[in-house]
Scaffold this motif. Structure first.
Motif, PDB file in Angstrom:
ATOM      1  N   GLY A 324       0.798  -1.227   0.000  1.00 46.29           N
ATOM      2  CA  GLY A 324       0.000   0.000   0.000  1.00 46.29           C
ATOM      3  C   GLY A 324       0.824   1.266   0.000  1.00 46.29           C
ATOM      4  N   VAL A 325       2.133   1.152   0.213  1.00 45.71           N
ATOM      5  CA  VAL A 325       3.027   2.304   0.178  1.00 45.71           C
ATOM      6  C   VAL A 325       3.723   2.333  -1.179  1.00 45.71           C
ATOM      7  CG1 VAL A 325       5.026   3.427   1.233  1.00 45.71           C
ATOM      8  CG2 VAL A 325       3.391   2.185   2.669  1.00 45.71           C
ATOM      9  N   THR A 326       3.703   3.478  -1.844  1.00 47.26           N
ATOM     10  CA  THR A 326       4.348   3.616  -3.148  1.00 47.26           C
ATOM     11  C   THR A 326       5.327   4.787  -3.105  1.00 47.26           C
ATOM     12  OG1 THR A 326       2.592   5.051  -3.992  1.00 47.26           O
ATOM     13  CG2 THR A 326       2.353   2.678  -4.366  1.00 47.26           C
ATOM     14  N   TRP A 327       6.222   4.860  -4.085  1.00 51.63           N
ATOM     15  CA  TRP A 327       7.217   5.917  -4.095  1.00 51.63           C
ATOM     16  C   TRP A 327       7.695   6.183  -5.518  1.00 51.63           C
ATOM     17  CZ3 TRP A 327       7.530   1.228  -1.652  1.00 51.63           C
ATOM     18  CH2 TRP A 327       8.379   0.277  -2.229  1.00 51.63           C
ATOM     19  N   SER A 328       8.252   7.382  -5.709  1.00 49.71           N
ATOM     20  CA  SER A 328       8.800   7.760  -7.015  1.00 49.71           C
ATOM     21  C   SER A 328      10.161   7.112  -7.198  1.00 49.71           C
ATOM     22  CB  SER A 328       8.916   9.286  -7.121  1.00 49.71           C
ATOM     23  OG  SER A 328       9.819   9.796  -6.146  1.00 49.71           O
ATOM     24  N   ARG A 329      10.591   7.034  -8.454  1.00 49.21           N
ATOM     25  CA  ARG A 329      11.912   6.483  -8.796  1.00 49.21           C
ATOM     26  C   ARG A 329      12.650   7.506  -9.661  1.00 49.21           C
ATOM     27  NH1 ARG A 329       8.472   2.544  -7.733  1.00 49.21           N
ATOM     28  NH2 ARG A 329       9.245   0.619  -6.759  1.00 49.21           N
ATOM     29  N   PRO A 330      13.247   8.500  -9.004  1.00 47.17           N
ATOM     30  CA  PRO A 330      13.822   9.636  -9.739  1.00 47.17           C
ATOM     31  C   PRO A 330      15.051   9.255 -10.554  1.00 47.17           C
ATOM     32  CG  PRO A 330      14.452   9.733  -7.441  1.00 47.17           C
ATOM     33  CD  PRO A 330      13.454   8.614  -7.555  1.00 47.17           C
ATOM     34  N   GLU A 331      15.213   9.918 -11.682  1.00 46.80           N
ATOM     35  CA  GLU A 331      16.407   9.726 -12.510  1.00 46.80           C
ATOM     36  C   GLU A 331      17.566  10.585 -12.029  1.00 46.80           C
ATOM     37  OE1 GLU A 331      14.924  10.697 -16.416  1.00 46.80           O
ATOM     38  OE2 GLU A 331      14.511   8.593 -16.856  1.00 46.80           O
ATOM     39  N   GLY A 332      17.325  11.462 -11.083  1.00 48.91           N
ATOM     40  CA  GLY A 332      18.367  12.339 -10.577  1.00 48.91           C
ATOM     41  C   GLY A 332      17.880  13.113  -9.377  1.00 48.91           C
ATOM     42  N   GLY A 333      18.609  14.174  -9.039  1.00 51.20           N
ATOM     43  CA  GLY A 333      18.197  15.051  -7.960  1.00 51.20           C
ATOM     44  C   GLY A 333      18.541  14.543  -6.583  1.00 51.20           C
ATOM     45  N   MET A 334      17.643  14.823  -5.618  1.00 51.17           N
ATOM     46  CA  MET A 334      17.925  14.559  -4.209  1.00 51.17           C
ATOM     47  C   MET A 334      16.798  13.846  -3.473  1.00 51.17           C
ATOM     48  SD  MET A 334      19.635  18.147  -2.947  1.00 51.17           S
ATOM     49  CE  MET A 334      21.390  18.460  -3.138  1.00 51.17           C
ATOM     50  N   PHE A 335      15.649  13.604  -4.131  1.00 48.32           N
ATOM     51  CA  PHE A 335      14.458  13.248  -3.366  1.00 48.32           C
ATOM     52  C   PHE A 335      13.710  12.044  -3.925  1.00 48.32           C
ATOM     53  CE2 PHE A 335      14.967  17.914  -3.394  1.00 48.32           C
ATOM     54  CZ  PHE A 335      15.380  18.077  -2.078  1.00 48.32           C
ATOM     55  N   VAL A 336      13.116  11.299  -2.985  1.00 44.71           N
ATOM     56  CA  VAL A 336      12.132  10.267  -3.294  1.00 44.71           C
ATOM     57  C   VAL A 336      10.830  10.660  -2.601  1.00 44.71           C
ATOM     58  CG1 VAL A 336      11.499   7.847  -2.963  1.00 44.71           C
ATOM     59  CG2 VAL A 336      13.846   8.438  -3.602  1.00 44.71           C
ATOM     60  N   TRP A 337       9.748  10.589  -3.325  1.00 46.15           N
ATOM     61  CA  TRP A 337       8.424  10.985  -2.831  1.00 46.15           C
ATOM     62  C   TRP A 337       7.624   9.724  -2.497  1.00 46.15           C
ATOM     63  CZ3 TRP A 337       6.422  15.219  -0.986  1.00 46.15           C
ATOM     64  CH2 TRP A 337       5.052  15.485  -1.030  1.00 46.15           C
ATOM     65  N   VAL A 338       7.184   9.635  -1.276  1.00 43.86           N
ATOM     66  CA  VAL A 338       6.490   8.442  -0.788  1.00 43.86           C
ATOM     67  C   VAL A 338       5.020   8.766  -0.568  1.00 43.86           C
ATOM     68  CG1 VAL A 338       6.370   6.716   1.049  1.00 43.86           C
ATOM     69  CG2 VAL A 338       8.596   7.589   0.296  1.00 43.86           C
ATOM     70  N   THR A 339       4.145   7.913  -1.081  1.00 48.17           N
ATOM     71  CA  THR A 339       2.705   8.073  -0.891  1.00 48.17           C
ATOM     72  C   THR A 339       2.199   6.936  -0.013  1.00 48.17           C
ATOM     73  OG1 THR A 339       2.478   9.128  -3.062  1.00 48.17           O
ATOM     74  CG2 THR A 339       0.475   8.288  -2.035  1.00 48.17           C
ATOM     75  N   LEU A 340       1.558   7.304   1.082  1.00 47.26           N
ATOM     76  CA  LEU A 340       1.003   6.354   2.035  1.00 47.26           C
ATOM     77  C   LEU A 340      -0.467   6.099   1.711  1.00 47.26           C
ATOM     78  CD1 LEU A 340       2.519   8.038   5.235  1.00 47.26           C
ATOM     79  CD2 LEU A 340       3.514   6.202   3.855  1.00 47.26           C
ATOM     80  N   PRO A 341      -1.040   5.049   2.241  1.00 45.81           N
ATOM     81  CA  PRO A 341      -2.467   4.812   2.002  1.00 45.81           C
ATOM     82  C   PRO A 341      -3.318   5.982   2.482  1.00 45.81           C
ATOM     83  CG  PRO A 341      -1.435   2.844   2.897  1.00 45.81           C
ATOM     84  CD  PRO A 341      -0.411   3.942   2.982  1.00 45.81           C
ATOM     85  N   ASP A 342      -4.462   6.186   1.847  1.00 48.94           N
ATOM     86  CA  ASP A 342      -5.391   7.245   2.255  1.00 48.94           C
ATOM     87  C   ASP A 342      -5.712   7.112   3.742  1.00 48.94           C
ATOM     88  OD1 ASP A 342      -5.460   8.211  -0.307  1.00 48.94           O
ATOM     89  OD2 ASP A 342      -7.335   7.179  -0.849  1.00 48.94           O
ATOM     90  N   GLY A 343      -5.781   8.261   4.386  1.00 55.94           N
ATOM     91  CA  GLY A 343      -6.124   8.259   5.803  1.00 55.94           C
ATOM     92  C   GLY A 343      -4.932   8.289   6.731  1.00 55.94           C
ATOM     93  N   VAL A 344      -3.731   8.021   6.219  1.00 54.00           N
ATOM     94  CA  VAL A 344      -2.530   8.082   7.058  1.00 54.00           C
ATOM     95  C   VAL A 344      -1.998   9.516   7.036  1.00 54.00           C
ATOM     96  CG1 VAL A 344      -0.201   7.218   7.442  1.00 54.00           C
ATOM     97  CG2 VAL A 344      -1.969   5.677   6.559  1.00 54.00           C
ATOM     98  N   ASP A 345      -1.855  10.103   8.211  1.00 53.34           N
ATOM     99  CA  ASP A 345      -1.381  11.480   8.324  1.00 53.34           C
ATOM    100  C   ASP A 345       0.127  11.458   8.552  1.00 53.34           C
ATOM    101  OD1 ASP A 345      -0.686  14.063   9.107  1.00 53.34           O
ATOM    102  OD2 ASP A 345      -2.566  14.396  10.163  1.00 53.34           O
ATOM    103  N   ALA A 346       0.880  11.902   7.550  1.00 49.61           N
ATOM    104  CA  ALA A 346       2.342  11.841   7.645  1.00 49.61           C
ATOM    105  C   ALA A 346       2.882  12.754   8.731  1.00 49.61           C
ATOM    106  CB  ALA A 346       2.966  12.196   6.293  1.00 49.61           C
ATOM    107  N   ALA A 347       2.212  13.878   9.009  1.00 50.01           N
ATOM    108  CA  ALA A 347       2.676  14.767  10.076  1.00 50.01           C
ATOM    109  C   ALA A 347       2.566  14.088  11.434  1.00 50.01           C
ATOM    110  CB  ALA A 347       1.889  16.072  10.050  1.00 50.01           C
ATOM    111  N   ALA A 348       1.433  13.408  11.669  1.00 50.09           N
ATOM    112  CA  ALA A 348       1.278  12.657  12.920  1.00 50.09           C
ATOM    113  C   ALA A 348       2.260  11.495  12.968  1.00 50.09           C
ATOM    114  CB  ALA A 348      -0.159  12.154  13.055  1.00 50.09           C
ATOM    115  N   LEU A 349       2.482  10.883  11.810  1.00 49.70           N
ATOM    116  CA  LEU A 349       3.426   9.771  11.745  1.00 49.70           C
ATOM    117  C   LEU A 349       4.841  10.245  12.074  1.00 49.70           C
ATOM    118  CD1 LEU A 349       3.782   6.734  10.945  1.00 49.70           C
ATOM    119  CD2 LEU A 349       4.402   7.575   8.669  1.00 49.70           C
TER     120      LEU A 349
END
Length: 405
Positions: A324-349
């Motif tokens: 249920g957790v997905t993420w980007s696969r960048p060709e460069g740069g500095m970052f990977v973006w992670v998407t959690l299942p709906d309803g999960v609050d990343a700030a609380a996490l």
């Protein structure tokens, strides 16, 4: 006296950077941090700068290094940058280059130059948090720019902007290895952004801070280069290219630049004169000294190191993230973006992650102009050495397993 009673109304739109606050966690040695999108200081060209400052402060050049500078910036540095832009397909000269105190200052000046209260800025959802902070002070309305798969018409954008009492002034985007998503726009999407800007008769702000950090795949021309091809030359373009030395050479020197048509540069010079007169002469001269001698070598060094760290992080996510957790696969740069299942609050996490797993990341809501995206997070891999990935990602994955049940 309560001084806040005297503040301008725009001050209410100024917010603390969640990323700047999270950087304080780096002082806690037991925290594994994927939070700050900052370069690895171990990879700075320390010796090159020691030697450069020695040369800059030699009897023949020290007076110039310690003296006031023209607001446009140190001319030899602007000439070097114009030649570099030429390699990217942007034929220009030093009069098209404007030196800023980091690219962040450039974004602030562009917000000041273009935005009246109520005007609309088109930004991606999500977008670079620092751009939102820079633009917020000028009281814009934000609308969603969707370079791929969007179906909002120019008339719809215009109508929504008019309801708010302004017009669309610019689109802002990071087309290469975007902060925060790591995604890159292909040439068709970049041309689509130019089409939209033409139809809206607005500017395009191209934030190219990460462009040099490509680890795989083929380069895509900058939007400004595509604009030059279409319009016949830089003086007829609507695109404003924002570059920086921070990610390649050293962020502490605060040297960035803007490349654009001369009338735009001339207005930016006026903003600079009213603000800080000019970026530090000594830093501009030292940057040029190092860039002329070793810029390409430094880029290759970073690509080797950061590319390996990206690969290690992606492999660890694959091994330890729950379903249920997905993420980007960048060709460069500095970052990977992670998407959690709906309803999960990343700030609380994050609060739980710091206290229970001792792992830090940046919650994704801060990168959305409307505060959405609460189930997303940004992971930076530039400081993620082997120990950080080996220890941190399994702990974060285990915490998510417990959270998702």
């Amino acid at each position: 006296m309560d001084m806040t009673e005297l503040f301008a109304t725009r001050s209410s739109r100024m917010r603390a950077s969640e990323i700047r606050e999270l950087l304080k966690l780096l002082d806690q040695p037991d925290i594994v941090s994927f939070a700050g999108g900052i370069p690895d200081p171990a990879l700075f060209p320390h010796e090159a700068f020691r030697e450069a400052y020695g040369r800059v402060l030699s009897p023949g050049t020290s007076n110039q290094a310690l003296q006031y500078q023209v607001s446009e910036g140190y001319r030899p540095l602007r000439q070097w940058l114009a030649a570099e832009m030429g390699k990217l397909g942007v034929a220009c000269d030093e009069s098209n280059i404007f030196i800023t105190s980091g690219s962040q200052q450039g974004l602030d000046y562009l917000g000041k130059l273009f935005l009246s209260p109520g005007d609309t800025a088109l930004v991606t959802w999500p977008t670079y948090l620092g751009a939102l902070q820079a633009f917020n002070a000028y009281e814009p309305r934000y609308d969603r720019l969707t370079p791929v798969g969007g179906n909002t018409t120019p008339d719809a954008y215009r109508a929504a902007a008019a309801v708010n009492g302004g017009r669309v002034k610019f689109t802002y985007l990071v087309p290469d290895f975007a902060n925060p998503t790591g995604k890159t726009l292909d040439e068709a999407a970049r041309l689509g952004v130019l089409d939209l800007a033409r139809d809206l008769d607005c500017a395009v702000i191209e934030d190219a801070a990460y462009r040099a950090l490509r680890y795989e795949g083929r380069d895509v021309p900058p939007i400004l280069a595509l604009d030059c091809q279409r319009s016949g030359g830089i003086e007829a373009t609507r695109t404003i290219y924002c570059g920086s030395f921070s990610k390649i050479l050293a962020p502490g020197l605060r040297v960035g630049w803007i490349c654009a048509a001369k009338p735009l540069v001339e207005k930016l010079v006026l903003a600079k004169q009213a603000s800080d007169l000019h970026s530090p002469s000594i830093n501009q001269m030292a940057i040029l000294d190092v860039a002329e001698r070793s810029y390409d070598t430094q880029v290759e060094r970073l690509k080797t190191a950061y590319g390996a760290r990206r690969d290690a992080l992606l492999a660890a996510l694959e091994a330890h993230m729950p379903a249920g957790v997905t993420w980007s696969r960048p060709e460069g740069g500095m970052f990977v973006w992670v998407t959690l299942p709906d309803g999960v609050d990343a700030a609380a996490l994050l609060a739980r992650s710091v206290s229970e797993a001792r792992v830090a990341f940046v919650p994704g809501g801060a990168f959305h102009a409307d505060g959405s995206g609460t189930n997303t997070m940004r992971l930076s891999f530039t400081l993620a050495d082997e120990r950080a990935v080996r220890d941190g990602i399994p702990r974060l994955g285990a915490l998510l397993e417990r959270t998702l049940g």
